[in-house]
Scaffold this motif. Sequence first.
Motif, PDB file in Angstrom:
ATOM      1  N   GLU A 215      34.035  -0.713  28.349  1.00  0.00           N
ATOM      2  CA  GLU A 215      33.048   0.117  29.122  1.00  0.00           C
ATOM      3  C   GLU A 215      32.938  -0.406  30.758  1.00  0.00           C
ATOM      4  O   GLU A 215      32.698   0.371  31.387  1.00  0.00           O
ATOM      5  N   ARG A 216      33.107  -1.542  30.941  1.00  0.00           N
ATOM      6  CA  ARG A 216      33.247  -2.144  32.238  1.00  0.00           C
ATOM      7  C   ARG A 216      34.185  -1.477  33.117  1.00  0.00           C
ATOM      8  O   ARG A 216      34.239  -1.149  34.142  1.00  0.00           O
ATOM      9  N   VAL A 217      35.467  -1.356  32.533  1.00  0.00           N
ATOM     10  CA  VAL A 217      36.692  -0.711  32.983  1.00  0.00           C
ATOM     11  C   VAL A 217      36.246   0.752  33.256  1.00  0.00           C
ATOM     12  O   VAL A 217      36.601   1.132  34.257  1.00  0.00           O
ATOM     13  N   LEU A 218      35.844   1.197  32.271  1.00  0.00           N
ATOM     14  CA  LEU A 218      35.248   2.739  32.417  1.00  0.00           C
ATOM     15  C   LEU A 218      34.444   2.935  33.510  1.00  0.00           C
ATOM     16  O   LEU A 218      34.609   4.154  34.296  1.00  0.00           O
TER      17      LEU A 218
ATOM     18  N   ALA B 259      47.231   5.150  33.748  1.00  0.00           N
ATOM     19  CA  ALA B 259      46.610   4.400  34.809  1.00  0.00           C
ATOM     20  C   ALA B 259      45.338   3.714  34.030  1.00  0.00           C
ATOM     21  O   ALA B 259      45.128   2.443  34.096  1.00  0.00           O
ATOM     22  N   LEU B 260      44.608   4.389  33.166  1.00  0.00           N
ATOM     23  CA  LEU B 260      43.368   3.943  32.450  1.00  0.00           C
ATOM     24  C   LEU B 260      43.851   2.904  31.467  1.00  0.00           C
ATOM     25  O   LEU B 260      43.305   1.948  31.376  1.00  0.00           O
ATOM     26  N   ALA B 261      45.070   3.303  30.674  1.00  0.00           N
ATOM     27  CA  ALA B 261      45.424   2.306  29.783  1.00  0.00           C
ATOM     28  C   ALA B 261      46.070   0.832  30.199  1.00  0.00           C
ATOM     29  O   ALA B 261      45.539  -0.025  29.931  1.00  0.00           O
ATOM     30  N   ALA B 262      46.543   0.885  31.503  1.00  0.00           N
ATOM     31  CA  ALA B 262      47.196  -0.142  32.066  1.00  0.00           C
ATOM     32  C   ALA B 262      45.779  -0.982  32.703  1.00  0.00           C
ATOM     33  O   ALA B 262      45.928  -2.096  32.655  1.00  0.00           O
TER      34      ALA B 262
ATOM     35  N   ALA C 262      42.422  -5.800  31.687  1.00  0.00           N
ATOM     36  CA  ALA C 262      41.132  -6.234  31.583  1.00  0.00           C
ATOM     37  C   ALA C 262      40.951  -7.203  30.339  1.00  0.00           C
ATOM     38  O   ALA C 262      40.312  -8.303  30.471  1.00  0.00           O
ATOM     39  N   LEU C 263      41.554  -6.579  29.273  1.00  0.00           N
ATOM     40  CA  LEU C 263      41.633  -7.518  28.022  1.00  0.00           C
ATOM     41  C   LEU C 263      42.370  -8.491  28.015  1.00  0.00           C
ATOM     42  O   LEU C 263      42.008  -9.544  27.586  1.00  0.00           O
TER      43      LEU C 263
ATOM     44  N   GLN D  72      32.372  -6.717  19.507  1.00  0.00           N
ATOM     45  CA  GLN D  72      31.386  -6.247  20.912  1.00  0.00           C
ATOM     46  C   GLN D  72      31.935  -6.772  22.035  1.00  0.00           C
ATOM     47  O   GLN D  72      31.707  -5.805  23.074  1.00  0.00           O
ATOM     48  N   GLN D  73      32.767  -7.800  22.268  1.00  0.00           N
ATOM     49  CA  GLN D  73      33.373  -7.969  23.729  1.00  0.00           C
ATOM     50  C   GLN D  73      34.367  -6.925  23.850  1.00  0.00           C
ATOM     51  O   GLN D  73      34.320  -6.711  25.327  1.00  0.00           O
TER      52      GLN D  73
END
Length: 63
Positions: free
Chosen positions: A10-13, A38-41, A46-47, A3-4
Amino acid sequence: MSQQFVVVVERVLGRAPLWVRQGLVASDSSVRQRAEEALAAMIGAALADDRASVKDSSSAIAN
């Protein structure tokens, strides 16, 4: 999937810049690829931040 993990992604998106969102649906494959990278980075960073904060808080609890 934990869940984390879902919460972090979701926060990044939700905070992704408009150019990334538009790039993900672009017909030009080079634009789409740039947006995906860019999104993957952003997700990776964030992770990593999330893991570091969890590790720091568990260390503080142990001490």
